[in-house]
Design an enzyme around this catalytic site. Sequence first.
Site, PDB file in Angstrom:
ATOM      1  CG  ASP A  45      37.234 -38.405 -18.482  1.00  0.00           C
ATOM      2  OD1 ASP A  45      37.485 -37.434 -18.958  1.00  0.00           O
ATOM      3  OD2 ASP A  45      36.191 -38.653 -17.986  1.00  0.00           O
ATOM      4  CB  SER A  46      40.824 -37.056 -22.795  1.00  0.00           C
ATOM      5  OG  SER A  46      41.710 -36.340 -22.122  1.00  0.00           O
ATOM      6  CG  ASP A  84      38.803 -35.237 -15.941  1.00  0.00           C
ATOM      7  OD1 ASP A  84      37.900 -34.392 -15.282  1.00  0.00           O
ATOM      8  OD2 ASP A  84      38.839 -35.402 -17.225  1.00  0.00           O
ATOM      9  CE  LYS A 114      38.267 -31.705 -16.764  1.00  0.00           C
ATOM     10  NZ  LYS A 114      36.964 -32.492 -17.221  1.00  0.00           N
ATOM     11  CD  GLU A 116      32.695 -35.008 -18.172  1.00  0.00           C
ATOM     12  OE1 GLU A 116      31.645 -35.022 -18.328  1.00  0.00           O
ATOM     13  OE2 GLU A 116      33.716 -35.028 -18.733  1.00  0.00           O
ATOM     14  CD  GLU A 184      34.701 -30.868 -24.144  1.00  0.00           C
ATOM     15  OE1 GLU A 184      34.827 -31.096 -22.899  1.00  0.00           O
ATOM     16  OE2 GLU A 184      35.066 -31.658 -24.844  1.00  0.00           O
TER      17      GLU A 184
HETATM   18  O1  KIV Z   1      39.340 -35.335 -20.251  1.00  0.00           O
HETATM   19  C1  KIV Z   1      39.769 -34.258 -20.532  1.00  0.00           C
HETATM   20  O2  KIV Z   1      41.041 -34.142 -21.149  1.00  0.00           O
HETATM   21  C2  KIV Z   1      39.076 -33.046 -20.738  1.00  0.00           C
HETATM   22  C3  KIV Z   1      39.442 -31.851 -21.278  1.00  0.00           C
HETATM   23  C4  KIV Z   1      38.872 -32.020 -22.775  1.00  0.00           C
HETATM   24  C5  KIV Z   1      38.959 -30.390 -20.443  1.00  0.00           C
HETATM   25  O3  KIV Z   1      38.060 -33.012 -19.764  1.00  0.00           O
END
Ligand code: KIV
Length: 265
Positions: A45-46, A84, A114, A116, A184
Amino acid sequence: MPRIRTTTFRKRKEAGEKLTVLTAYDYPTAKLLDESGIDAVLVGDSLGTVIQGKDDTLSVTMDQMIYHTAMVARAVEGAMVIGDMPFLSYQLAPEDAVRNAGRFVSEGGAQAVKLEGSVDKFGESIAAIVKTGIPVMAHIGLTPQSVHQIGGYKVQGRGEQGREQLKEEALGLQQAGCFAIVLELVQEEAAAEITGLLDIPTIGIGSGPYCDGQVLVMHDMLGFGPERRFVKVFGNAREIMARAFKEYVREVKEGTFPTEEQGHK
Ligand code: KIV
């Protein structure tokens, strides 16, 4: 090409072989990554910061994540594709979490998701997703979706209390069935201790060399990001692209492109 699976992750840890993960958001870069022999491609989600130009990841939506995950999944044959889960896609209720994780697999073509946070906060959702048959990679330490609560992008796991809390969170996530954990911005010794404690692999970002694998945001390692201590620029694609764009502008203006070679008689 045989696909990298969660079992491969576990075997790599047992064999002491490092795991490699990078982010991607589109077809051509995901294809290049897959051809490089990368183990997993994370559609992070970056996306919000490196592609959409936002200040944080909080406004990224499920539809946007699915759109980008599908592009990546079309390109990738050997690596594991991990979607993510964006802000509010798993925090509200386990049914939402399962539906949204399921969309990553059925619409996006991902093999895992993934998310958080710890079992304390989202244990029911994690268990429900795992029960549905979707592998979950956890993410603790600095969790960008909680940046306002954490109070900025600061190193986590410092001091006895911080370290113990992270160790507890990591063990809880392993117990809940997660197949790997992203650490992280975790203080290096704390990351090493957590890595030694777990049977599942840790994937570090800004957490030192003792994790079982590493992940970076692709744009950061290609020179597009702001300078950060934990990032190494492996190739400056930004500079190469900037040079190519300037050359194109110059040649079109001077009339040296196109030439007869590029024309049709
Ligand atoms: O969103 C993302 O790219 C991430 C990585 C930094 C692990 O969560």
